[in-house]
Every structure is written in structure tokens, then in C-alpha cells.
Design a protein around this motif. Structure first.
Motif, PDB file in Angstrom:
ATOM      1  N   ALA A  56       0.844  -1.085   0.065  1.00 20.64           N
ATOM      2  CA  ALA A  56      -0.007   0.077  -0.279  1.00 20.64           C
ATOM      3  C   ALA A  56       0.865   1.082  -0.040  1.00 20.64           C
ATOM      4  N   GLN A  57       2.033   0.911   0.324  1.00 22.14           N
ATOM      5  CA  GLN A  57       3.142   2.197   0.122  1.00 22.14           C
ATOM      6  C   GLN A  57       3.037   3.105  -1.160  1.00 22.14           C
ATOM      7  N   ALA A  58       2.748   2.287  -2.068  1.00 25.07           N
ATOM      8  CA  ALA A  58       2.893   2.891  -3.449  1.00 25.07           C
ATOM      9  C   ALA A  58       1.728   3.796  -3.772  1.00 25.07           C
ATOM     10  N   VAL A  59       0.477   3.993  -2.834  1.00 22.85           N
ATOM     11  CA  VAL A  59      -0.421   4.962  -2.993  1.00 22.85           C
ATOM     12  C   VAL A  59      -0.687   5.751  -1.766  1.00 22.85           C
ATOM     13  N   LEU A  60      -0.353   5.252  -0.608  1.00 25.73           N
ATOM     14  CA  LEU A  60      -0.661   5.893   0.496  1.00 25.73           C
ATOM     15  C   LEU A  60       0.777   6.934   1.033  1.00 25.73           C
ATOM     16  N   VAL A  61       1.874   6.663   0.419  1.00 28.58           N
ATOM     17  CA  VAL A  61       2.946   7.455   0.735  1.00 28.58           C
ATOM     18  C   VAL A  61       2.546   8.893   0.027  1.00 28.58           C
ATOM     19  N   ALA A  79      -3.522   1.715  -8.387  1.00 26.25           N
ATOM     20  CA  ALA A  79      -2.817   2.471  -7.570  1.00 26.25           C
ATOM     21  C   ALA A  79      -1.248   1.837  -7.334  1.00 26.25           C
ATOM     22  N   ASP A  80      -1.007   0.650  -7.501  1.00 26.12           N
ATOM     23  CA  ASP A  80       0.252   0.091  -7.255  1.00 26.12           C
ATOM     24  C   ASP A  80       1.231   0.471  -8.734  1.00 26.12           C
ATOM     25  N   ILE A  81       0.333   0.542  -9.784  1.00 25.29           N
ATOM     26  CA  ILE A  81       1.050   0.998 -10.909  1.00 25.29           C
ATOM     27  C   ILE A  81       1.625   2.280 -10.834  1.00 25.29           C
ATOM     28  N   TYR A  82       0.736   3.152 -10.272  1.00 27.06           N
ATOM     29  CA  TYR A  82       0.863   4.362 -10.367  1.00 27.06           C
ATOM     30  C   TYR A  82       2.206   4.766  -9.204  1.00 27.06           C
ATOM     31  N   GLY A  83       2.269   3.860  -8.303  1.00 24.17           N
ATOM     32  CA  GLY A  83       3.180   4.162  -7.273  1.00 24.17           C
ATOM     33  C   GLY A  83       4.550   3.883  -7.899  1.00 24.17           C
ATOM     34  N   VAL A 103       5.503   3.943 -11.253  1.00 18.53           N
ATOM     35  CA  VAL A 103       5.955   5.048 -12.183  1.00 18.53           C
ATOM     36  C   VAL A 103       6.741   6.070 -11.180  1.00 18.53           C
ATOM     37  N   LEU A 104       5.899   6.536 -10.173  1.00 21.27           N
ATOM     38  CA  LEU A 104       6.432   7.609  -9.491  1.00 21.27           C
ATOM     39  C   LEU A 104       8.016   7.318  -8.920  1.00 21.27           C
ATOM     40  N   GLN A 105       8.120   6.141  -8.539  1.00 20.84           N
ATOM     41  CA  GLN A 105       9.393   5.364  -7.893  1.00 20.84           C
ATOM     42  C   GLN A 105      10.391   5.363  -9.294  1.00 20.84           C
ATOM     43  N   LEU A 106       9.923   4.894 -10.396  1.00 23.61           N
ATOM     44  CA  LEU A 106      10.992   4.954 -11.446  1.00 23.61           C
ATOM     45  C   LEU A 106      11.351   6.252 -12.081  1.00 23.61           C
ATOM     46  N   GLN A 107      10.439   7.257 -11.933  1.00 25.25           N
ATOM     47  CA  GLN A 107      10.855   8.456 -12.492  1.00 25.25           C
ATOM     48  C   GLN A 107      11.882   9.066 -11.712  1.00 25.25           C
ATOM     49  N   GLN A 108      12.042   8.759 -10.476  1.00 22.42           N
ATOM     50  CA  GLN A 108      13.270   9.184  -9.722  1.00 22.42           C
ATOM     51  C   GLN A 108      14.549   9.026 -10.043  1.00 22.42           C
ATOM     52  N   ARG A 109      14.351   7.708 -10.859  1.00 23.18           N
ATOM     53  CA  ARG A 109      15.639   7.158 -11.172  1.00 23.18           C
ATOM     54  C   ARG A 109      16.074   7.205 -12.845  1.00 23.18           C
ATOM     55  N   VAL A 110      14.810   7.297 -13.597  1.00 21.85           N
ATOM     56  CA  VAL A 110      15.310   7.118 -15.042  1.00 21.85           C
ATOM     57  C   VAL A 110      14.698   8.573 -15.690  1.00 21.85           C
ATOM     58  N   ALA A 111      15.393   8.968 -16.730  1.00 20.14           N
ATOM     59  CA  ALA A 111      14.817  10.070 -17.503  1.00 20.14           C
ATOM     60  C   ALA A 111      14.249   9.750 -18.598  1.00 20.14           C
ATOM     61  N   VAL A 112      12.740   9.099 -18.301  1.00 19.48           N
ATOM     62  CA  VAL A 112      12.055   8.480 -19.321  1.00 19.48           C
ATOM     63  C   VAL A 112      10.410   9.225 -18.924  1.00 19.48           C
ATOM     64  N   PRO A 113       9.765   9.607 -20.162  1.00 17.91           N
ATOM     65  CA  PRO A 113       8.520  10.037 -19.976  1.00 17.91           C
ATOM     66  C   PRO A 113       7.617   9.086 -19.188  1.00 17.91           C
ATOM     67  N   PRO A 114       6.689   9.591 -18.261  1.00 12.72           N
ATOM     68  CA  PRO A 114       5.906   8.797 -17.521  1.00 12.72           C
ATOM     69  C   PRO A 114       4.940   7.689 -18.462  1.00 12.72           C
TER      70      PRO A 114
END
Length: 350
Positions: free
Chosen positions: A198-203, A280-284, A286-297
Motif C-alpha cells: 500500500a506504500q505505493a499509493v498511501l505515501v 494504485a500500485d502501478i501509479y506508485g 511510475v513515481l518511483q521509477l521517475q526518480q531514477r530514469v529520465a523517461v517520460p511517464p
């Protein structure tokens, strides 16, 4: 006051919708972690409910305190920068596996209940997920606020039907041959796994809400709702044991006995709950990967959906039975640190 009330409902419904995913809504998780242990399940469900109320709110409060952008920021606060990064890598793999379970559950619903090919179910769900997630967090909050109240209503209908049947009291009579250690470890594994996921969306949700009282009340409402659905599902499944274990979607088998109209609506709701957790999980992710790779969401979203599709070819039942207990075991360390971590009051907050 009215604004806070609406916010509490929104938080609670989103919390319930995030946890009530494929394994929960279909009945597989309830069978594996609770019903199989007979009458002890009532007490272990009570323990799980208390943990959901306490730690769900704590997670959102911590996310707000540190200004977390994704679940990786929370893990770094819990474990330290180096270990937290490793934990987040592991969570990335786990979330991919869980999303594959959600997707497989959706495909199984199409096949077992609507007589449509499994692959059609997968593809329809993927397209709907892509279109919805392009709207971001608002889409997640909106769909949960619509779906979860209906899920609560139909859970109550199933519970009423169970109590009026001759086997309605079997939940008080079923026994187990499993040890006390296994019985009482099950709710800890279950809670650890679901809260970690649930971290993926609750955070990001907690980080975006400044009203601490609304978070606490939303967590209370959400935790009680999760507990109610757990108990209702357990009571219904107990009345059909052991035959209900033959279904990959046990709650769907129970819904068949309520008439075609009720069955169709209930199965549609199960699909909707799977869908809410999936987005919800996929949204989390995408947010996590955006912090690591310069790829459009949008590109990240497509890559994740394709990976989930490939993993979902394994099938729903095998994924739940093998992945969930294993991931729950790894999540116990995370659960212990969440219990020990202290929150502090932010200046100017309620």
C-alpha cells in the motif's frame, strides 16, 4: 468541518480500495491467511484490523513529515539511505509481481464468470488501466470513492445471505491442524505484505494531505472497513468449506448462489476492486521509477503494463499461493520498523 469529513471518506475509501485487491476481493487471500485456520480466524482478523488502523495512519503521517515523493523516500527514512534503496529495489520487483497477480485475477474473472477468453480480460484491463492512469492521483481517489461503497454494500448482502443459510454458523465450528505459531503468524504476514504494498499509493497520498486529524480518522475508517470485509468474507467462505477451495475466485462461486443479477453485479465489483488496486500500485511504480530514469511517464507506464502482462501468463491461483506468503515474510522486517518509528507533530498542523 464538511471538507474534513469528505477528506476522511476519500482517504478511507482509497485505503480500502488499495488493500482490497485481487487476492482479497476474490477470496483467495482470506482463504490462505485466515479461513484455513478455522474459528481462530476471528481473533487473527481482529489483530490485522488493529494493525491496519494504526500503521496505515502512521505511514501517511510519516510520508507527510519527510515530504516523500514516492515509497523509496519512506524506506530510506525507515532503513537508512543505503539499505532503504535496496529495499526499494526489492519492492519494485514485488510490486511487479503483485500487479501481475491483479492482472491475472482480472483475466480469470472474464474466463470463469463471463465466458470470455483469459487474454481478452488481460488486454481490456490493460487498456483501461493506461487510460485511467494518465489522469494521475485524482483518478485513483475518484474511482475508489465510487467503487468501495458499493463493495461494502454487497459484502453486507453476502454476509446477510450467509447468516440466513443453514451453514451460517460454521465459522464458529471449523478447526485446524496447524500450530498456534502458524495461526498467529498469518495475520502478521498478511498485514505486513499489504501495508508494504500500500506504500505505493498511501505515501504520495499522505504527503499531499496536511490535515493530520483527517489522516488519522481516514485510517480508522479505512482499517475498520478492511476488517469488516475480511470478517464477512471469512464467514461466507467458512459456510462453503471445503468445496469453495476448488475455485480460483471463491467469492465468485458464492455469488453464483445469489441469483444471476446479484452475481453479475458482485463479479463486476470484484473486477473493479482488482482494478483499483492495480492502478494504485502501478501509479506508485511510475513515481518511483521517475526518480531514477529520465523517461517520460507514459513510456514508463507502457513498459510496466507489458511486463505485468508477460508475468500474468503464469495464472492467478499459482501466483497468489506462491508469491503472497513469500513477499509477506520479507515484509515482516518492514512492519517491525514501522511499529518502532515515531511520528512528530508538524508545526501548524491539527
Amino acid at each position: 468541518m464538511q471538507r474534513r469529513f469528505l477528506r476522511v471518506l476519500q482517504i478511507g475509501f482509497t485505503y480500502m480500495g488499495t488493500v482490497v485487491g485481487a487476492g482479497f476481493a476474490t477470496g483467495q487471500e482470506i482463504l490462505q491467511f485466515f479461513t484455513r485456520y478455522g474459528y481462530w480466524a476471528v481473533l487473527t482478523i481482529a489483530l490485522a484490523t488493529a494493525l491496519f488502523i494504526w500503521l496505515g495512519g502512521k505511514m501517511m503521517l510519516l510520508a507527510g513529515e519527510i515530504g516523500a515523493k514516492s515509497y523509496e523516500d519512506l524506506n530510506k527514512a525507515l532503513f537508512g539511505p543505503a539499505v532503504g534503496r535496496l529495499v526499494s529495489y526489492f519492492m519494485l520487483v514485488v510490486l511487479l509481481g503483485v500487479n501481475a497477480v491483479m492482472l491475472a485475477g482480472a483475466g480469470t474473472i472474464f474466463y470463469e464468470n463471463w465466458n470470455l477468453p483469459y487474454q481478452v480480460g488481460l488486454l481490456v484491463t490493460l487498456v483501461a488501466c493506461y487510460l485511467m492512469l494518465r489522469r494521475g492521483m485524482n483518478a485513483i481517489l475518484t474511482i475508489n470513492s465510487i467503487v468501495v461503497p458499493f463493495m461494502l454494500l454487497f459484502t453486507a448482502i453476502v454476509l446477510y445471505d450467509t447468516f440466513t443459510s443453514p451453514s451460517g454458523g460454521r465459522w464458529l465450528e471449523l478447526t485446524t491442524d496447524d500450530s498456534a505459531l502458524r495461526v498467529w503468524t498469518a495475520p502478521l504476514l498478511y498485514t505486513a505484505f499489504n501495508l508494504a504494498m500500500a506504500q505505493a499509493v498511501l505515501v504520495p497520498l499522505g504527503a499531499g494531505i496536511k490535515d493530520r486529524k483527517a489522516i488519522r480518522l481516514g485510517s480508522l475508517f479505512g482499517g475498520i472497513g478492511i476488517g469488516f470485509m475480511l470478517l464477512a468474507g471469512h464467514i461466507a467462505l467458512s459456510s462453503h468449506m471445503p468445496g469453495v477451495q476448488q475455485y480460483e475466485i471463491p467469492m465468485g462461486g458464492i455469488a453464483r448462489q445469489l441469483g444471476y443479477g446479484i452475481q453479475f453485479i458482485y463479479i463486476l465489483l470484484i473486477f473493479s476492486e482488482i482494478f483499483t488496486t492495480l492502478i494504485a500500485d502501478i501509479y506508485g511504480l511510475v513515481l518511483q521509477l521517475q526518480q531514477r530514469v529520465a523517461v517520460p511517464p507514459d513510456v514508463l507506464l507502457l513498459v510496466i503494463l507489458v511486463l505485468c502482462y508477460l508475468l500474468s501468463q503464469i495464472g492467478f491461483g499459482p501466483l497468489v499461493k506462491t508469491l503472497y506468503p513469500l513477499f509477506g515474510l520479507f515484509s515482516l522486517g518492514w512492519l517491525a520498523l514501522m511499529m518502532l518509528k515515531k511520528t512528530r507533530k508538524r508545526p501548524g498542523s491539527d
